[in-house]
Write a protein that holds these residues in place. Sequence first.
Motif, mmCIF file in Angstrom:
data_model
loop_
_atom_site.group_PDB
_atom_site.id
_atom_site.type_symbol
_atom_site.label_atom_id
_atom_site.label_comp_id
_atom_site.label_asym_id
_atom_site.label_seq_id
_atom_site.Cartn_x
_atom_site.Cartn_y
_atom_site.Cartn_z
ATOM 1 N N GLU A 1 73.596 -4.242 -1.893
ATOM 2 C CA GLU A 1 72.576 -4.048 -3.128
ATOM 3 C C GLU A 1 72.471 -2.564 -3.193
ATOM 4 O OE1 GLU A 1 69.774 -6.656 -4.407
ATOM 5 O OE2 GLU A 1 71.284 -8.372 -4.217
ATOM 6 N N GLN A 2 71.826 -1.979 -1.959
ATOM 7 C CA GLN A 2 71.557 -0.638 -2.183
ATOM 8 C C GLN A 2 72.770 0.411 -2.355
ATOM 9 O OE1 GLN A 2 69.533 -0.631 1.868
ATOM 10 N NE2 GLN A 2 67.899 0.443 0.858
ATOM 11 N N ASP B 1 73.814 0.028 -6.153
ATOM 12 C CA ASP B 1 73.003 0.637 -6.959
ATOM 13 C C ASP B 1 73.298 2.085 -6.821
ATOM 14 O OD1 ASP B 1 71.860 -1.647 -7.763
ATOM 15 O OD2 ASP B 1 70.235 -1.824 -6.563
ATOM 16 N N TRP C 1 77.379 3.029 -7.944
ATOM 17 C CA TRP C 1 78.082 2.210 -9.113
ATOM 18 C C TRP C 1 76.983 1.833 -9.835
ATOM 19 C CZ3 TRP C 1 80.564 0.434 -4.304
ATOM 20 C CH2 TRP C 1 81.405 1.265 -4.118
ATOM 21 N N PRO C 2 75.840 2.411 -10.283
ATOM 22 C CA PRO C 2 74.801 1.759 -10.891
ATOM 23 C C PRO C 2 74.935 1.367 -12.364
ATOM 24 C CG PRO C 2 74.452 4.213 -10.855
ATOM 25 C CD PRO C 2 75.548 4.007 -10.135
ATOM 26 N N ASP C 3 76.131 1.877 -12.921
ATOM 27 C CA ASP C 3 76.116 1.376 -14.349
ATOM 28 C C ASP C 3 77.779 0.550 -14.526
ATOM 29 O OD1 ASP C 3 74.183 2.884 -15.294
ATOM 30 O OD2 ASP C 3 75.287 4.825 -15.253
ATOM 31 N N PHE D 1 78.893 -5.840 -13.536
ATOM 32 C CA PHE D 1 78.746 -6.506 -12.074
ATOM 33 C C PHE D 1 79.919 -7.214 -11.607
ATOM 34 C CE2 PHE D 1 77.551 -10.415 -10.120
ATOM 35 C CZ PHE D 1 76.698 -9.857 -9.275
ATOM 36 N N TRP E 1 71.553 10.524 -4.939
ATOM 37 C CA TRP E 1 71.293 10.065 -3.367
ATOM 38 C C TRP E 1 71.381 11.017 -2.312
ATOM 39 C CZ3 TRP E 1 75.961 10.593 -0.824
ATOM 40 C CH2 TRP E 1 77.066 10.321 -1.472
#
Length: 525
Positions: free
Chosen positions: A49-50, A53, A56-58, A61, A142
């Motif tokens: 999940e890290q 996130d 590809w945060p946007d 899903f 990041w």
Amino acid sequence: MADVSIRLLGGFELRTARARVTPESLGRRDPLRLAEYLALAPERRAHREQVIDALWPDAPFESVANRLHKAAHFVRKAAQRTDAVVLRGDTVALFPDAAVDVDVLDFERLARRALSGDGDAIEEAIALYRGDLLPHDLYEEWTFHHRQRLQLRHREVLRAAGRYAELVSLDPTDEDGHVGLMRAMMRDGDRVGVVRQFEVLSRVLEEELGVGPSAEARALRDLAAGPRAEDGAAQGPLRARSASLGMQKVGFCSTIDGVRLAYATSGTGPPLVKASNWLTHLDYDWDSPVWSPWWSALSRNHTLVRYDERGCGLSDWDVGADSFTLEAWVRDLETVVDALGLERFPLLGISQGGPIALTYAARHPERVSHVVVYGTCARATWARADDARRRELTALGELIKVSWGGDQPGFRQVYDAKFLPDGPLELWRAFDELQRRSTSARNAYRLWRSFGSLDCAEAARKVTAPTLILHSSDDLVWSFAEAEELHSLVPGSRLVRLESRNHILKGDEPAFAEFMSHVERFLAG
């Protein structure tokens, strides 16, 4: 001998026994970012999940799992190794069972040795720093804090090596670098060069920061100029610097949204980080009888880290309206401690800094050893104000707009009486002048207006670090009842009542000595 080597400084390159992988050979953005992200992650692994996130945060899903698997496939294919990226359960790892050299880790190890006095490591570290971290990924969040931390560490190594010209070229406001150049010129007998370098330094500091050179720089200029230094025309209309280079070290870092923040360290010992609060100025504070007793006392047993919040002091003044929020202020604190590479430290929040410190501590429990807050509250002022209080607050806001830049009584004088009701008049004048010099009328209004919406009640409930709350018994800015409410919210916190009416304790009043005693005992425990 390492099975795999990964270069991140100056660009990306991954080498195995059978392949050389570059951005060009990968040809796709997703596998490149995945390899870079994992190479920077602790032990080259991260929770699934890290990774998603961060990269590809946007993205929808339903698409991200497929993108992760495809990116991993292309890294394995380019590296010609099936273990290049391994997905096991919820973990994504880069060469999990191989011997891997990552140049960033090697540089940091050499830099630590260099800064501990290992002369051989200095040149090795400088040679290994072939450029900034992943320069083609400037806008990836990041990479941002990693890059900035490494840049600052690189400059520390250059300073240790005496390579002052490179320091000044990287940061023209680095006064320590200018002074190092001036000293080298003085040793070589180049007095004219010393004076010229001083003039360059003076111009840069005046244009960029609005301050003059330090006492150390002035002394070198005077020594080089000889009798001419007595000539007022030769010296020029330079502003006096309040803090010498020996008293504090000033540096700069940038936030992810491009705001330049000024920070300073003073004293020696374990770190103590102070969150920003209402209208500070890293340099002028030392001249002020309001704050200088605080910073002197707190620097006695600690390396005190302070910074000017966005919009005031030596930090950028030209900032947008979205800069005046609790979220922005917490991000600024994150930026400063990340840039300095602080892993675990106590936090001090004074007044407005209280909600900032508590929110940071709730979000980063692994990094905060202790929390100390003084003269603060948990809940928003405007939301709880009655009609009479709202009218008073509105009137104070109008006073800022019309009186900030002038000498006539106005908002600053009203706040003097609230912050330091026991004066004396000379202290009011000093606080008044410090506020005026620390920011513009526009920023003062936006800062003041935003304070009324500060709310850290939810964050306070999540703080797990030992927390000490101190508050003046008759504080006119936030009542002692506010401290009691905060105490009820922070689990296991301790509340100390200080007998004073002052919101900012005076250095010569008994409550200040009591404050320092409680803080030192708490931090030592």
